[in-house]
Design a protein around this motif. Structure first.
Motif, PDB file in Angstrom:
ATOM      1  N   VAL A   1       0.822  -1.213   0.000  1.00 21.71           N
ATOM      2  CA  VAL A   1       0.000   0.000   0.000  1.00 21.71           C
ATOM      3  C   VAL A   1       0.855   1.261   0.000  1.00 21.71           C
ATOM      4  O   VAL A   1       0.536   2.232  -0.694  1.00 21.71           O
ATOM      5  N   GLY A   2       1.942   1.252   0.769  1.00 20.75           N
ATOM      6  CA  GLY A   2       2.810   2.442   0.821  1.00 20.75           C
ATOM      7  C   GLY A   2       3.341   2.827  -0.553  1.00 20.75           C
ATOM      8  O   GLY A   2       3.114   3.954  -1.012  1.00 20.75           O
ATOM      9  N   PRO A   3       4.044   1.918  -1.251  1.00 19.61           N
ATOM     10  CA  PRO A   3       4.529   2.233  -2.598  1.00 19.61           C
ATOM     11  C   PRO A   3       3.402   2.550  -3.577  1.00 19.61           C
ATOM     12  O   PRO A   3       3.515   3.447  -4.414  1.00 19.61           O
ATOM     13  N   ALA A   4       2.280   1.807  -3.482  1.00 15.48           N
ATOM     14  CA  ALA A   4       1.173   2.010  -4.423  1.00 15.48           C
ATOM     15  C   ALA A   4       0.588   3.416  -4.295  1.00 15.48           C
ATOM     16  O   ALA A   4       0.390   4.117  -5.296  1.00 15.48           O
ATOM     17  N   LEU A   5       0.311   3.847  -3.072  1.00 15.03           N
ATOM     18  CA  LEU A   5      -0.268   5.177  -2.862  1.00 15.03           C
ATOM     19  C   LEU A   5       0.730   6.275  -3.241  1.00 15.03           C
ATOM     20  O   LEU A   5       0.348   7.322  -3.771  1.00 15.03           O
TER      21      LEU A   5
END
Length: 314
Positions: free
Chosen positions: A182-186
Motif C-alpha cells: 500500500v505504501g509504494p502504491a499510494l
C-alpha cells in the motif's frame, strides 16, 4: 468462508478494514451489490486479459520498438500475469505452500504493475519536456518497473515473512505486511497524479492547443485525461474512498475501471493509435515495418517522438 471476488480485488489496495470478516460485515452492502460487484470484477478481468493479450500480440507482430511501446508491452504483460494469478490463485488457502507463493507472486506482480505505470508517467513527462538518450532511459525505466518491486518484496520477506497469506486469502496480512504494498502504491498514485497535472499544463501550452477556444481546450484536456488515467493507474484512487456502505458508487467505479484497465489501454493505445494504424497499413502492403524503425534524421526523430505523444491527445 472465503471472500467474494470483489472483496479480494478491493483488499489489494485497502488495509483499513478488518480482513478477518467478509466485506459485508463491515460495509453492510446488500447482497445484490455484492453479487453484482463480483460478477463485474470477474467479467472485467477476463475482458482485460483478452484485450491486453491482443495488445501484446499487436506490439510484437508489428514490431513497434520505440521506448513508448516497449514500456506499454511490459505493462501489458505485468497486468495480464497479475490478473491471471489473481483469478486462479487468490483462494488457494487450503494449500499453505502454494498460497504463500501466490501471495509473494501477487505482491511482486502488482507492485510491478504500479512501478511500470510510474515508468510510463516519467517517460511521458520527459518526452514532452526534453529529449534524452532512449537506450539509457529505457533501461532505467525497466529496472524501475521490474527491479524495484523485487527489492521491496525481498525486504518485506526478510522483515515480515509470516505476513504472506492468511486464512481468508493468499495475500498480505494487515499486521504490517500490507504496507509493503500500500505504501509504494499510494506514493506512485500521488506521483502520477502530479505528473498528469504537469502533462496537461504542458499540453495546454503547446501552440496548436493554445490557439484553440476554451471549450476546445477543455475537450482536449478531458481527452488527454481519459487516455492517461488507465496508463498511469490513477483510477486506483477510487479504491481508497470505497471504504464504507455510503460509498457504494465508488465501489462500482473502482470495480469497473480497474478490472477493465486492460480494455481501456487496448482501445486508447492500440485501436485508436495512429502508429498502429500505419504499421497495419504497411503490413497490408506486405511491408511489415515498424514506424519507429523508418529512416529519419536526428532532428526529425525528436520531432516525431514529441508529436506522437501529442497525437495521443489532439
Amino acid at each position: 468462508m472465503h471472500l467474494c471476488m470483489y472483496d479480494e480485488l478491493i483488499l489489494i489496495l485497502i488495509p483499513k478494514r478488518d480482513f478477518s470478516q467478509p466485506l459485508t460485515s463491515n460495509f453492510r452492502l446488500e447482497e445484490i451489490h455484492i453479487a453484482s460487484l463480483e460478477i463485474l470484477t470477474i467479467i472485467g478481468c477476463c475482458i482485460s486479459i483478452a484485450a491486453l493479450s491482443t495488445t501484446v500480440t499487436v506490439l510484437l507482430w508489428f514490431r513497434l520498438r520505440s521506448e513508448r511501446y516497449i514500456l506499454l508491452l511490459h505493462l501489458s504483460v505485468a497486468v495480464v500475469v497479475a490478473q491471471v494469478v489473481f483469478l486462479t490463485g487468490i483462494d488457494a488457502v487450503n494449500m499453505k505452500i502454494v498460497c504463500r507463493l501466490v501471495a509473494i507472486l501477487l505482491h511482486y506482480l502488482y507492485l510491478s504493475v504500479f512501478t511500470l505505470m510510474l515508468a510510463e508517467g516519467i517517460h511521458l513527462f520527459h518526452k514532452l519536456h526534453r529529449a534524452f538518450d532512449a537506450d539509457d532511459s529505457l533501461n532505467m525505466l525497466l529496472f524501475l518497473g521490474w527491479g524495484s518491486p523485487f527489492v521491496i518484496v525481498s525486504l518485506s520477506l526478510l522483515s515480515a515473512g509470516d505476513g504472506y497469506s492468511t486464512q481468508q486469502h493468499c495475500w498480505l496480512s494487515t499486521d504490517g505486511a500490507i504496507w509493503a504494498f500500500v505504501g509504494p502504491a499510494l506514493t506512485i498514485i500521488a506521483i502520477n497524479m502530479a505528473i498528469l497535472i504537469m502533462i496537461i499544463r504542458t499540453f495546454l501550452g503547446v501552440t496548436i492547443v493554445a490557439r484553440k477556444t476554451d471549450m476546445q481546450k477543455f475537450k482536449a484536456s478531458l481527452k488527454a485525461t481519459v487516455v492517461l488515467l488507465p496508463l498511469l493507474g490513477i483510477t486506483w484512487m477510487f479504491g481508497v474512498v470505497a471504504v464504507n456502505e455510503s460509498t457504494v458508487v465508488f465501489q462500482y467505479i473502482f470495480a469497473i475501471l480497474n478490472s477493465l484497465q486492460g480494455l481501456f489501454i487496448f482501445l486508447f493505445h492500440i485501436v485508436f493509435n495512429d502508429d498502429v494504424r500505419k504499421a497495419c497499413s504497411h503490413y497490408k502492403r506486405n511491408q511489415i515495418t515498424s514506424v519507429d524503425s523508418l529512416p529519419q534524421s536526428s532532428a526529425s526523430k525528436k520531432l516525431h517522438k514529441k508529436a506522437s505523444i501529442l497525437d495521443m491527445f489532439i
